[in-house]
Every structure is written in structure tokens, then in C-alpha cells.
Scaffold this active site. Structure first.
Site, PDB file in Angstrom:
ATOM      1  N   ASP A 404      31.123 -41.274  23.994  1.00  0.00           N
ATOM      2  CA  ASP A 404      29.793 -40.789  23.115  1.00  0.00           C
ATOM      3  C   ASP A 404      28.610 -40.766  24.302  1.00  0.00           C
ATOM      4  OD1 ASP A 404      28.075 -40.228  21.230  1.00  0.00           O
ATOM      5  OD2 ASP A 404      27.309 -42.259  21.360  1.00  0.00           O
ATOM      6  N   LYS A 405      27.710 -39.893  23.804  1.00  0.00           N
ATOM      7  CA  LYS A 405      26.791 -39.834  25.026  1.00  0.00           C
ATOM      8  C   LYS A 405      25.571 -41.035  24.457  1.00  0.00           C
ATOM      9  CE  LYS A 405      23.440 -36.586  25.229  1.00  0.00           C
ATOM     10  NZ  LYS A 405      22.192 -37.371  25.632  1.00  0.00           N
ATOM     11  N   ASP A 684      25.018 -33.739  20.583  1.00  0.00           N
ATOM     12  CA  ASP A 684      23.753 -33.416  21.220  1.00  0.00           C
ATOM     13  C   ASP A 684      23.629 -31.950  21.762  1.00  0.00           C
ATOM     14  OD1 ASP A 684      21.040 -33.950  22.149  1.00  0.00           O
ATOM     15  OD2 ASP A 684      21.538 -35.953  22.844  1.00  0.00           O
ATOM     16  N   ASP A 830      30.875 -42.015  15.952  1.00  0.00           N
ATOM     17  CA  ASP A 830      31.817 -42.457  16.701  1.00  0.00           C
ATOM     18  C   ASP A 830      33.124 -43.075  16.139  1.00  0.00           C
ATOM     19  OD1 ASP A 830      30.169 -41.449  18.748  1.00  0.00           O
ATOM     20  OD2 ASP A 830      29.243 -43.217  18.816  1.00  0.00           O
TER      21      ASP A 830
END
Lengths: 1138, 357
Positions: A404-405, A684, A830
Site C-alpha cells: 500500500d502507499k 491515490d 488493505d
């Protein structure tokens, strides 16, 4: 159980309508003619599996469901029933040992659960009875009871909040023990509730229990004698969950809706998906091979026996007459029992204790992860968490990392950087904490200004459009400190004032607004107070909050100002805002948003709308109606939201910086160096995500980016599908067909001659690939897509919905070669991918604990992933792989001599070893050294592993458990088994082995073979041990000593319970024979020779690793220390040098 | 069901105190996996000298073993009597009872003593499973309860056809080797008996501890066995096995004890006696000898052979070339491998090491 079943029988009607009716206070209501007290389960929590009475049968049943245990049970039963060579004890005792160890462990765990249960169940609570609180045990609470809870108590069951001691009909709770979020959450009483609960006559209709903590729909009917029944909608904000704690509120009353095992907490802790590791699959495959060996051995022996017996005089020589019983048995029955007997004789080839050893290894081994101080994060005062120990070795096998960012690659520690109002750019004051650079020339604060009115509107929007709470702790300080004005003390109030919000962006925005002079003072009884530039307090009535959700990607508030204007403020992602505002406003701001995004900032657009009275009335009615809906409430709400949030006007945009996690780049580089493919899956924007990827060095300057996004799809001016088709084939040609083959195993930096590709795909394009229109070839696209992805060094998937993340993971997981996948994330979005991947890792981030709860392992920071995989994963894999191979090896060379002996005893199933040796071999003589090895071995030092990521590739693709190594171990075992048996056989060509001329018998023969066996097998492990701690020394030499001592002891006493004293003084006599000593030494050395030779001829590791670690020390010095913020750092340093 | 970590989550589930306790892991060498450790590496520097040493030691032991084994003399005399020319051929027919036959042999040199007298059988499976369990350990330890109630494992030699208990019961005892031997040296045409000492041929512990005779009943040894019958194939009851020595009777008869210790392989030999007395203490002098055999043990039915082995023993036991040769082979193998490795390392590895410096 019975009660629940009865419930199901009698309460069937309720279930069918998917809702339950609760009579508040368990009093009949006027609306219902007949009051039937509904039956619900009581408030007893039963997390334990067993009671004293059913422990034995239930536990045994569960254990024998495991195939290996069942196998040994069958063998045991065969031994009991059929006349077999070995007594039932030989396989019964190890089985008993294994079963007992497991049962003790499970019993202990269950005892702990019982203790915890009774602590909770006996917890005293106060239930309103006839208006008076009465003390009861927690387990006695029934659905419908009104429960009193005071501050700092936990809720004993799921309650609907009826009354609070606070004036504003709210209460605060913390759900730290539920999902780890320690912030205070506001919950509301049911609107317009009467004060006198005793006279309250109401029913609650709500859905059946379901595990989602954040969902609840219900309706409350309040009956008053002279009025029509009033209906109130109930949502998650009215529901107090069991396990949460009441804070900042003196006392509340609530009515129990879900109790006991039906509470959301209990539902959440039931059953998690079981992940099985690849190693276990290998074990099962090997087991099958060994089972085949076993059966073929038994078949060979049975056949030979009857062939041999058909010769003259061999079936029944005079000295060995058959018994009457034997004579009477039919030939085929006899053959079958002989077959079974051979199975029993050779059954030890299937290692009975392997499973229990593997379990122990995994269980104990996982402690090293929890204990590791490198994983301890002083900020959150927590270390790593192991939720399942089944997957330790899988950490050493990861091929794909899905990360995940936000919150994982980045810190999720938001800082307001700049904003853009009406097309003009404003930057925040630079703080002393962060150096601050602007990329495209200086834009000083408020140099070019938008209109003051616009500015104020924008800041008001920032102050109002959020769900931030002000921390209650210091309400007194607020007034005083704030007066000085924000310009002089930009940071002090922000730090003293605690803002709590579910998302850190919101806090950053509120703090940002504060820097500009608009301070949010707090929310009190639906009134939001803000302080403006003039230090005046403005008050707004909060009418509605249109909550944030990841699908809409925006949130709104509807407020009414003092002047009576009704305003809607909305903030959200540009893609979700732009279509909903007037197009002419968009262009001015879009440029800024895009620029901010390329710099790696998170951007949000802010819009507003003035609602006319009619519009508001319509919206209000729509919202209320949707909130009351029992079914499809979410969808209905969404529809209303979408309806309301239209035709807004854009005010501006904000840019918030999310800093990279510490050592994010180094970690990513290490992972790539280790041969893992890193995919970034984020919700995003592409630009933001791309810049993060650059910052993390997932993409480099030399990386050629292949972009499959809505933008590229629409650029050609053709239909999306056609474009998709062309692009896919184009990329495929570039990345797959033209690429030089097989780059695996080559370090990235060395392969710089080959072009590197980075692949970018967004949610919409992915949806096209995954679910294309029916006329296109769906699976073709998918495989093309997958091939492209697999040939790129890094893949970035942006604009992903949570489910799409899981979809991608699933696609890779099921692709050819079924690579091992790992997902790492920190947020609720997530969870799906964490559950989907082979290994799910939760980061103990700021977005709550849902990811951690659903993960297999949880670590405080991203940087810990490096050690977790490169060091722990690597070591665990080597350890368990060696453990498994060794177990099969030692059992094969244990049983092979016994098999060979059959050729020299007329295939009569005569055991070579004594029963005690057969029994003890696996559980005593050879079990401890391998367990110690599998816990402590470090073939390569941890530091070296960390510094040389490429070492990870050595064990990739299950390297140590493939058929090659398995064959090696098997051949080794066969070689040694042959040597053991025939070495001793040639010695026994003259059984007079003592200097007094006396002869040795068959038990001496077996004992010599067994001694050689135990020593060889243990010394083989000693040869493989590269890391001798005192524990290794202790167990290895200890096991050998134990064997000798046991043999003396076993042979030194006439054991009254034994029918035959077979081993009486056999061991002593063996040791008194020089020849026996010499043959033992000879055979041990001979058996170990090939292994020593191979060990030497293989690349020596010692100097190699030392050299490597030296290099990497240099490397660390060069690249260094701590996290970097890519765009800023690069430009800043460039400035310094220029 | 095997999840070992349930405990944790469940305790957490009800432990509502929150995550406030400090849980910094202990900083011990064990928990941090930093226990001091010895990290041996099998490098050429250790292995080549090691192999050489092992090789030399093995060759040394091998030579000693080989020489010792060479010095041991043994003499095998097959007296099965399959061939019609064999003196014992006459005894192989069923009709022959109390058949005696003679085997002649000549020693050209002194057969150094003490000489051990073995009998050997081939194709005889004392290691049959059903055979091996067919005895009653309690009975053999002198427990008279089992005299009347032999264990089932003794079947089919538990009771005789009249349902009398057999002592000693079981197949092993029943099939006890029954040939007897007398050795004569022919001196000037006269036969001079060579004394065979049947003492001390069984394991000390078997004789003294594991087996014991029942207590005397009314002062008579035979009375202790009253109510039982001898094994079917035996000609004498167990208490009359050795008429010459009363102490060598019952379960403590040395030949019986030797027989009861089952052989490991179908080709085996068992000790019958020692020649260590009188004129023959130094060994058997050169000359002609006659072996007088009381032939009663049938082996032809299952294709077996019988032989007598005269042998002297050394510190390593009887004659066995295998051990010496094996040591020599493996010792030389080690040396060869050490050489090969030396060559390999001289060629490749040393240059590498230099580069590393």
C-alpha cells in the site's frame, strides 16, 4: 449449543426477516397484542473449546482428523489386532507422546481461555430493574435489559445508547481493545429520548448480528400513550460495542441488543481463514513418496516371502513348525496379514514426530520475531506481532510484494504544504522542523492574492468540513492561548491542542487553516465554533455530515451559519470533485493540483454550495429517510449524497505532504535486490503515487514507464477497447518479447544494459482488462497484462478500490508457477489484499488496527519488513527445510536396514532393532538436536543477510525442498542404510567377535546397526550445523550420551514387565568387543565421508560472506542515514551545489 | 485446530486494559539470536590434513587388523554328508538312529591354542520371527509357575499331545542342536582324546543372571520338573542334558544357553567348546586327527549344511578379513581424496584467496 439450536427452531420467523425485535426493558409494548419474550442467547462468552467432560473425546477426535495421526492410529490398531512383529507399544508410545504433547498444549490454551471467559462472565454489572440498578454477573444480561455503565468501564455487551450523563446526549468511547484506535469516538443517544427510562416503552428493530464493527442499522419505535409511535433511526453512532471503554462520560444507560456470542466482538474473533504454507505442501508430497516406498517395500517383502516359501522345505522347516492357528488360516488372509505386518514393521519410515516437531519449531520459532528488539518501535512502544506461526518459512519465499502507499510507504504523517485558492497559490509558513523548498521558483505567501472573501470562504471550508474532534483534556487552555493570533505563534497552539481524527489528512488541514488564522475551536452540541482573523468566534450549526467513503472519495458537511445561510462544504479527490463543479472553474485549479501531485503531495479539492431553503429541505428529508432505511441503507445514503453534492463551486485545493517512511527507499531497494517484484497498490492519484515510487527508487531515471491508464486510453481519440488492445500488445512486445530472456538471478545494477520497465495501471484500465466487454477475448488480455507485469521491475497500480487490490493479488497468486505473494498495508482498505496474499503483513500505522488484526504478522514500520524477510524469513526457511529433509532422511536410513534384514530372515518380519529402540529413536534419540538446530541455526549471520539482499535469491522458489535436494537426501539415506546393514553383515560373517571366542546373536547385530545409525544421523546434523551455540552442543552431545546411558540402563536390568529380556547385557557385550568398536567407527566415518566431501567442494561460505559484509558496510556509509524526501531532497541538494 | 497462537488473541480479546503496558522485548543474547556461537567451516585447510590423518590412522588400524586376521588359523570340516563319498552319508537317511560317523583331518603345523571348537549351520533361520519369540523367558528364569503354564508364545511346543506342559517350551529349545563331538588325535595308531572344555562358552550374564534353574524339590533336581515333559525332539529331559556334570544341567547347560541366543543370519556358527587343557593347552600339534560325530541333527530337509570349525581367536575375535580390508580401503580412499583436494585447491582456490586479500 442446544440452546442455540432451539433458538433456531423457535425463533425461525425472526431470522427469516433478517431482523430482530427487542423490547426495551423487556416490557411488553402497546403495539404488540401478545408479548412473547423473544429468545436470544445469554451474555455468556464462550471462547473455550472444551469442557472438562468433553475435552478427551473432542480433543482426540480433532487430533485424529489430522491425516498423519490417523495413519498411526490405524497402524496401532493393526498391531493390536493382527499378530505383528512389534508390539503395539512401539507405535503406540510415540503416538501417545505426540497426542499428549498436543493435548497438553491445547488444554493449557483452553484453560487460559476458560479463565479469561469466567473473568468476563463474572464481571459485575448493573442492570436496571424496576428503575433501580441491580448488580448482576455480566453473563446474566439478557437482550433488552437496560444496563448502566460508568466511566472507564467496558461495555458488557452491545448496547444502544439511551441516556448519557453528558448534556449534549453524547458519550465518548475508545475502541483500543477492539481495533486499536485509541482516539475517543463520539456516540450519540437515540434522538429525543425521554429522561425517564422506567416509563419508556419502546421496541428496537435491528438487523441480525453481523461481524462488521462499523455497520449497524436499526429502528426504534417509541410508544407513548397519547401519541403515535415515534420512529428513530439507529446507526453505528448509537451502538456501543462490547469491549469498548467509556471515556469522559460519567454514566450512560443503554439497552442490550446483542449479547454473548452474538456481540460484534465475539463474532469478529471467530475463525480466521487458514493459510497453509508451501513447505507444508512439500511435506505432503514427500509423505506421499514415502508412503509409496513403504507400500512397495511391504509388497516386495510379502511377495518374496511367498516365493521363498514355495521352495522345498522352506515353508515349514521342522525346527519351526506352524501353530494350529497358522495352519488353519486361509492363504489369502495370511498374505494380507503378512502385508499388514510388513507395513507395521516399516511404518517408522513415516516420521510420526515430524508434525509435532514442525509445530513446536513454528510455535517456538515465532517468538524470535516477537522478541526482536529491532522491531521495537519506541513511538508506539510495541514490537512485532505474530498472529500465526504457520507461515514463518513463507517469509523466506516471497516473490511478489504488494504494498500500500499511504501509511506504508509513506508515514501518513500529514503536513499542510500549500494551498491554492481560486487559482492562486499560497504556501504555508515554513516551520523550524522541516526544511522547505518550492520547486518552481519562490511563491511567497499571499503575494498574488485571490479575493479576501474567497480566502475566508476557503479557510472556513477547511475549518468546517471535517470530523475532527478537539481533545477534551485542556479546554481551559484553548481560550487563553489562542488570543495571540496565529501569525506570531504558528505552532504552539497546534501542538497543545490535540486534534483527533480518523484520518491524518483532516488534522493536517485543520492545522493548516489554523496557520492561516482560522482556528477550529470544537464541536459542542451540534455547533461548530471557529475563530476567524478578527478573533471573533463564528458559530455554525452542524446539520449533516456526509461521511467519507472510499468509493465517493469525498466528504461533505451541511452547516447553517448565524446569518441563516445553509452551506454545504465538500472536500475530496480532484477526480470526484471536478465533475461536480462548474467546468470553467476547474481549469484554473487543475494545473496546481497536478503540479502538487507530481511533487508527491496529496491533494484535495474544496468546493462549496449555498443551499436554498427548498434544496435543504429536500436534502434533509432525503437524508433522514435514507438513514431510517433498514435495508440497503448504504446504497440509499450514497444515492442521496450523490444527489446533494452536485452543482457546487470550486474554491480551491490543498496540498498535504505525506513523508516517506524511514528507510523506505532502502527497504524497497533491498526487496528488489532480493529478487522480489514490488507492486504498489494505492487508491491515490497516479501522479502522487508515481512520485512516491520515484522517491522509493522503485522507478529510476532509466526506467521506461509503460502507462495503461485512462489518460493513455483516451488519448488516441479512439474507443477505449481498441486502444487497450493496441497498448497491451505494444507493451507486451516491448517488455516481454524483446526483453532478453531470464534475467532472474542477476542483480539489477548489473543488468543496466537491459532497459528496465515500470508499469503503471489505474483502476479503470484494470477494470477493462479484468472485465472487458463480452466481445473481446477476456483471458487473452489478462494473460498479456500479467506477462507485462511480470517482466517489469516495478508495477504501480493507482486509483484502486480495495477489492481491486485483492483482485490483483489473486491474479498474481494464481498465475503460472503460483508465486508466493506478500501484501503489506496499514489501513482498512488493505485488509482484503492482506487476507488474499499468502502472507499478509500489517503495519501498525495510524489508520487503526484493522490491517493488523487481519494480518499474519504485524510490524511497526515498513523498514522492519527488510529484516523480517531477509533475515527472519531466510533463516526460518532454511531451518524448516532442513528439518523436513532431515526427518525423512533419518527415518529412511533407520528403516532401510530393517527392510534389508528381511532378505536374511526368510522375510519373516523379524525386527532388526529392539522394540525400545524402535520406539525411542524418533522421540528421544534424534529429536532434540534437530529441534535445536531448527530454532537456532544461522548458516549466514543475520547482519550478512541484511546487507546482502541477493542471498535471498539462493533460497527462492522453495529451493531446498524441491525434488533435487529431496533426491539427494534420499540417496544419502539409502547409501547410509546400505552401509549400516552390509557393513555389519560382513562383520557377522563370523559372529565370534569377542576375544573369548563367544558369539553374538541377532540382537547384538541390531544394536550395532542402531548405534552406528544414531551416531551417524546425529553427527550428520552436527556437520550441517554452522552455528554452534551452547544449546546445540548440549543437545547433540547430550542426545548421544543419553543414547549410551539409556542403552546401558535398558540392558542392565531384568525388566519384570518384559516377556523376553532380549537386550540384556547386549550393549555391554558389544562394547567389550574391539571389533564392534572398530566397525562402528568405520561405518560412521564411511557414511559421513560423501557429505564432508560435498561440503568442501561446494563453494565455501566463510571468506565469501566476510568479504560481502565488508562491502556492504561501505554501502551503508555511502547511502546512509534515515529517510529522504525525494523531490525536496533532490532539489535542495541541487541548490546547495549550485 | 493446531493453531498455537489462539491463546494470544483470545487473551487480548478479553484483556481490556489496552495496549498501555510497556512491552519492549528483553535484550538477552538468546532472544536476539545472538548467542555466542562457534561457527566451524569445513575449509580445505581443515579437511585436507583431516583426511590425511584419518587415512593414515585407518591404514594403521587396517594393517593391524589384517595382520592379526592373517595370523588366525581356522579349519572348517563340513560333515553334512550330502555326497555319497562322505563318511557321514550313511547317517543322512531317516532310519539311522544313534548314527556315528568319523571325519579325518591332518594338521601339518601346530594349530596354536587356545583352539575354539565351533559348530556351524547354513540355511538355518534362527531369526525367523515366529521362531524367535517361541520361548518363555519366565520359565527359563526358573519360575515354576510357568512350568505348568507355559506362555502362549511357545506354541506349537507349549503342550505335548497329552496336554502336558513342555519344559523348556518353544521352538528354539525344541530345536536345540543335538550333534555331539569327540576329537581324537591319532598318535601312533592310537586315538588320544582331545579334551573339549564346554565351560564358559555362553555369556556370563546368561549363565549367572538371565537364566536360572528352579529350586530343588525334596533335594532332587528332577523333582522340580515333575509334571512336565521334555521337548518333543529331545532325547533327554533338560535336567539330564549333561550326564557327566550335574552342574551343567537344566537351563544352565552351556550348550543350551549358546543355542538359545539366536543367530543373526541364516549362516552362523556357535561355540561348542574350547581346547585349552592338558597336552593341548598350547594348541593342536601337527598330526592326524579324527572327529567322531554323533550325527542326529537333520538339516538336509531344508537344504542346510553342518560343519565344524576349529579356530583360534585374537583380540578382535575370530578370523574375519573384512574389517582389515575395509579399513585399508577407506584409509587409502581418504588419502587419495586428500591428494585430489590438494591438487584442486592448489590450482584454483589459492589464487582466489590471494585476490581476496
Amino acid at each position: 449449543m442446544l440452546r442455540r439450536r432451539l433458538n433456531r427452531l423457535f425463533g425461525g420467523d425472526e431470522k427469516r426477516v433478517d431482523s430482530r425485535t427487542i423490547y426495551v426493558g423487556n416490557r411488553p409494548c402497546p403495539a404488540t397484542e401478545t408479548f412473547i419474550p423473544p429468545k436470544f442467547c445469554d451474555n455468556r462468552i464462550v471462547s473455550s473449546k472444551y469442557t472438562i467432560w468433553n475435552f478427551l473425546p473432542k480433543n482426540l477426535f480433532e487430533q485424529f482428523r489430522r491425516i498423519a495421526n490417523f495413519y498411526f492410529l490405524i497402524i496401532f490398531l493393526v498391531q493390536v489386532i493382527v499378530d505383528t512383529p512389534t508390539s503395539p507399544v512401539t507405535s503406540g508410545l510415540p503416538l501417545f507422546f505426540v497426542i499428549t504433547v498436543t493435548a497438553i498444549k491445547q488444554g493449557y490454551e483452553d484453560w487460559l481461555r476458560h479463565k479469561a471467559d469466567s473473568e468476563v462472565n463474572k464481571y459485575p454489572v448493573r442492570v436496571l430493574e424496576d428503575g433501580q440498578p441491580a448488580r448482576k454477573d455480566s453473563e446474566k444480561i439478557k437482550v433488552g435489559d437496560i444496563v448502566e455503565v460508568v466511566e472507564d468501564e467496558t461495555f458488557p455487551c452491545d448496547l444502544i445508547l439511551l441516556q448519557s450523563s453528558r448534556d449534549d446526549d453524547t458519550c465518548f468511547v475508545t475502541t483500543a481493545s477492539l481495533d486499536g484506535e485509541s482516539n475517543h469516538k463520539t456516540h450519540y443517544t437515540v434522538p429525543d429520548m425521554e429522561k425517564d427510562l422506567q416509563s419508556l416503552s419502546a421496541t428496537i428493530e435491528c438487523e441480525q448480528p453481523q461481524p462488521d464493527l462499523y455497520k449497524f442499522v436499526g429502528r426504534m419505535h417509541i410508544y407513548k400513550p397519547e401519541h403515535d409511535p415515534a420512529v428513530r433511526s439507529l446507526g453505528p453512532e448509537n451502538l456501543l460495542l462490547k469491549g469498548a471503554t467509556l471515556k469522559n462520560t460519567k454514566k450512560i444507560y443503554g439497552v442490550a441488543v446483542y449479547t454473548g456470542m452474538e456481540t460484534k466482538m465475539a463474532l469478529n474473533y471467530q475463525g480466521k481463514s487458514q493459510k497453509r504454507s508451501a513447505v507444508e505442501k512439500s511435506i505432503n508430497a514427500f509423505l506421499l513418496v514415502y508412503l509409496c516406498i513403504l507400500i512397495s517395500k511391504a509388497v516386495v517383502c510379502t511377495t518374496l516371502k511367498y516365493v521363498w516359501q514355495s521352495q522345498d522345505g522352506q515353508d515349514e522347516p521342522w525346527y519351526n513348525q506352524k501353530t494350529e492357528k497358522e495352519k488353519g488360516t486361509i492363504l489369502y488372509v495370511k498374505m494380507f496379514t503378512d502385508f499388514l505386518s510388513f507395513m507395521v514393521l516399516f511404518n517408522f519410515i513415516i516420521p510420526v514426530s515430524m508434525y509435532v516437531t514442525v509445530e513446536m519449531q513454528k510455535f517456538l520459532g515465532s517468538f524470535f520475531i516477537t522478541w526482536d528488539r529491532d522491531f521495537f518501535d519506541p513511538e508506539i512502544e510495541e514490537g512485532a506481532l505474530v498472529n500465526t506461526s504457520d507461515l514463518n518459512e513463507e517469509l523466506g519465499q516471497v516473490e511478489y510484494v504488494f504494498t500500500d502507499k499511504t501509511g506504508t510507504l509513506t508515514q501518513n504523517n500529514m503536513e499542510f504544504i500549500e494551498c491554492c485558492i481560486d487559482g492562486f497559490q499560497y504556501t504555508a509558513f515554513s516551520s523550524e522542523l522541516d526544511s522547505f523548498c518550492v520547486t518552481d521558483g519562490p511563491v511567497s505567501t499571499f503575494q498574488e492574492k485571490a479575493g479576501r472573501e474567497k480566502e475566508e470562504l476557503f479557510l472556513r471550508a477547511l475549518c468546517l468540513c471535517h470530523t475532527v474532534q478537539v481533545k477534551e483534556a485542556g479546554p481551559d487552555e484553548l481560550g487563553g492561548d489562542q488570543v495571540d493570533g496565529p501569525a506570531s505563534e504558528p505552532l504552539r497552539p497546534a501542538e497543545q491542542r490535540g486534534f483527533i481524527a480518523s484520518s491524518p489528512d483532516e488534522v493536517a488541514l485543520v492545522k493548516g487553516a489554523m496557520r492561516y488564522g482560522f482556528t477550529f475551536l470544537g464541536l459542542e452540541s451540534k455547533t461548530m465554533k471557529i475563530k476567524n482573523w478578527q478573533n471573533d468566534v463564528e458559530e455554525y450549526e452542524l446539520l449533516h455530515v456526509l461521511n467519507f467513503d472510499p468509493v465517493r472519495r469525498r466528504m461533505s458537511v451541511i452547516v447553517r451559519s448565524k446569518s441563516g445561510d445553509t452551506l454545504l462544504f465538500c472536500k475530496g479527490a480532484d477526480s470526484s470533485i471536478f465533475p461536480r463543479v462548474r467546468p470553467e472553474e476547474v481549469e484554473r485549479i487543475r494545473m496546481h493540483v497536478q503540479r502538487s501531485a507530481t511533487e508527491g503531495y496529496r491533494t484535495l479539492c474544496v468546493a462549496y454550495k449555498r443551499l436554498s431553503v427548498d434544496e435543504y429541505a429536500a436534502a434533509d428529508a432525503g437524508l433522514r429517510e435514507a438513514r431510517l432505511a433498514l435495508q440497503d441503507r448504504e446504497e440509499k445514503l450514497m444515492a442521496v449524497y450523490n444527489q446533494v453534492e452536485t452543482a457546487m463551486s470550486l474554491i480551491g485545493a490543498t496540498a498535504v505532504e505525506d513523508r516517506l517512511q524511514e528507510e523506505a527507499a532502502q527497504t524497497m531497494e533491498a526487496l528488489q535486490g532480493a529478487g522480489m517484484k514490488v507492486w504498489v497498490l494505492t487508491g491515490d492519484k497516479m501522479e502522487t503515487a508515481k512520485s512516491t515510487c520515484y522517491a522509493c527508487r522503485l522507478f529510476r531515471r532509466s526506467t521506461e514507464l509503460l502507462e495503461l491508464t485512462v489518460r493513455t486510453l483516451e488519448s488516441g481519440g479512439r474507443r477505449r477497447e481498441e486502444m487497450l488492445h493496441d497498448l497491451l500488445f505494444d507493451f507486451h512486445r516491448k517488455a516481454v518479447q524483446d526483453a532478453p530472456p531470464a534475467r532472474a538471478g542477476v542483480n539489477r545494477s548489473w543488468s543496466s544494459a537491459n532497459p528496465e520497465y515500470g508499469f503503471i495501471v489505474d483502476g479503470a484500465a484494470l477494470a477493462l482488462v479484468m472485465n472487458p466487454s463480452p466481445d473481446t477475448n477476456c483471458s487473452r488480455y489478462r494473460s498479456l497484462f500479467l506477462q507485462i507485469c511480470q517482466n517489469c521491475t516495478a508495477v504501480l497500480c493507482c486509483r484502486m478500490a480495495p477489492l481491486q487490490k485483492a483482485q490483483i493479488v489473486k491474479m498474481v497468486k494464481n498465475s503460472k508457477g503460483s508465486p508466493i505473494t506478500l501484501s503489506i498495508g496499514d489501513g482498512a482498505n488493505d485488509v482484503s489484499m492482506i487476507l488474499e496474499a499468502h502472507v499478509g503483513i500489517g503495519v501498525k500505522g495510524k489508520e487503526g488496527r484493522q490491517a493488523v488484526r487481519n494480518s499474519d504478522y504485524a510490524i511497526p514500520k515498513l523498514k522492519h519488513l527488510r529484516k523480517l524477510l531477509l533475515a527472519h524469513g531466510h533463516l526460518y526457511y532454511i531451518r524448516i527445510a532442513h528439518l523436513v529433509q532431515y526427518f525423512f532422511y533419518k527415518n529412511l536410513c533407520f528403516i532401510l536396514p530393517q527392510f534389508l534384514y528381511q532378505f536374511f530372515c526368510g522375510c519373516s518380519q523379524q525386527p532388526l532393532y529392539d522394540a525400545a529402540y524402535l520406539t525411542m529413536y524418533n522421540i528421544c534419540f534424534t529429536s532434540m538436536p534437530i529441534l535445536a538446530y531448527s530454532l537456532l541455526e544461522q548458516q549466514i549471520a543475520i547482519e550478512v543477510l541484511l546487507d546482502n539482499a541477493t542471498l535471498y535469491r539462493d533460497i527462492a522458489k522453495n529451493a531446498m525442498l524441491r525434488w533435487g535436494p529431496f533426491l539427494y537426501w534420499t540417496v544419502l539415506a539409502v547409501f547410509q542404510g546400505l552401509i549400516f546393514f552390509f557393513g555389519v553383515k560382513y562383520l557377522f560373517s563370523n559372529p565370534a567377535l569377542q576375544d573369548n571366542g563367544q558369539v553374538f546373536g541377532n540382537w547384538s547385530y541390531g544394536t550395532i546397526v542402531f548405534t552406528v545409525l544414531v551416531f551417524t544421523v546425529t553427527l550428520k546434523l552436527a556437520l550441517d550445523t554452522r552455528h554452534w551455540t551452547w544449546i546445540n552442543h548440549f543437545v547433540i552431545w547430550g542426545s548421544l550420551a543419553f543414547y549410551v546411558v539409556f542403552s546401558f540402563f535398558w540392558g542392565g536390568i531384568i525388566w519384570p514387565f518384559l516377556k523376553q529380556q532380549r537386550l540384556y547385557f547386549v550393549f555391554f557385550n558389544m562394547l567389550s568387543s574391539v571389533s564392534a568398536w572398530l566397525v562402528i567407527i568405520l561405518l560412521i566415518v564411511l557414511s559421513l565421508l560423501p557429505d564432508i566431501l560435498l561440503g568442501v567442494l561446494r563453494k565455501p561460505r566463510g571468506p565469501h560472506t566476510q568479504q560481502l559484509s565488508k562491502e556492504s558496510l561501505l554501502y551503508v556509509d555511502r547511502y546512509g542515514n534515515g529517510a529522504r524526501r525525494f523531490p525536496l531532497a533532490v532539489t535542495c541538494s541541487w541548490r546547495h551545489s549550485g | 485446530k493446531y493453531k498455537l497462537d489462539n491463546r494470544k488473541s483470545n487473551v487480548d480479546m478479553f484483556n481490556l486494559t489496552g495496549p498501555s503496558r510497556t512491552n519492549r522485548p528483553d535484550n538477552t543474547a538468546f532472544t536476539q539470536q545472538r548467542l555466542p556461537a562457534w561457527q566451524p567451516i569445513l575449509s580445505a585447510g581443515i579437511v585436507i590434513p583431516g583426511f590425511t590423518l584419518i587415512g593414515l590412522a585407518f591404514i594403521g588400524v587396517g594393517v593391524a587388523l589384517f595382520v592379526t586376521s592373517q595370523k588366525i588359523t581356522d579349519l572348517e570340516i563340513d560333515y553334512t554328508g550330502v555326497a555319497a563319498t562322505s563318511p557321514c552319508f550313511k547317517c543322512t537317511s531317516f532310519a539311522a538312529e544313534n548314527c556315528m560317523c568319523q571325519m579325518e583331518f591332518t594338521l601339518t603345523t601346530l594349530f596354536e591354542g587356545p583352539v575354539f571348537f565351533y559348530y556351524g549351520l547354513t540355511s538355518y533361520y534362527q531369526n525367523f520371527r515366529t521362531y524367535g519369540v517361541s520361548k518363555d523367558g519366565y520359565q527359563l528364569s526358573g519360575d515354576t509357575y510357568y512350568f505348568n503354564n507355559p506362555q502362549d508364545s511357545c506354541a506349537p511346543y507349549q503342550y505335548d499331545s497329552n496336554n502336558n506342559p513342555i519344559v523348556p517350551c518353544g521352538s528354539i529349545a525344541n530345536s536345540m542342536f543335538s550333534d555331539t563331538f569327540q576329537l581324537y588325535q591319532v598318535v601312533n595308531g592310537m586315538k588320544k582324546q582331545v579334551p573339549l572344555d564346554g565351560k564358559g562358552i555362553a555369556w556370563w550374564t546368561d549363565y549367572n543372571i538371565k537364566y536360572s534353574n528352579p529350586a530343588l524339590v525334596n533335594g532332587s533336581f528332577a523333582n522340580a520338573f515333575s509334571g512336565t515333559v521334555k521337548p518333543v525332539n529331545w532325547s533327554k529331559p533338560v535336567y539330564e542334558l549333561d550326564p557327566t556334570d550335574q552342574a551343567n544341567n537344566g537351563f544352565l547347560n552351556q550348550n543350551f544357553l549358546v543355542w538359545m541366543r539366536q543367530a543373526a543370519l541364516p549362516k552362523f556358527q556357535k561355540l561348542y567348546g574350547r581346547i585349552a587343557e592338558g597336552d593341548y593347552a598350547q594348541g593342536l600339534p601337527a598330526g592326524n586327527y579324527t572327529l567322531l560325530i554323533n550325527y542326529s541333527y537333520p538339516v538336509i530337509s531344508f537344504g542346510g549344511t553342518k560343519k565344524v570349525v576349529l579356530s583360534n581367536v585374537s583380540w578382535m575375535g575370530g578370523k574375519n578379513q573384512f574389517l582389515g580390508i575395509a579399513y585399508l580401503v577407506i584409509g587409502s580412499l581418504c588419502i587419495v581424496m586428500a591428494m585430489v583436494m590438494l591438487i584442486i585447491y592448489a590450482k584454483y582456490k589459492f589464487t582466489d584467496d590471494d585476490e581476496d586479500m
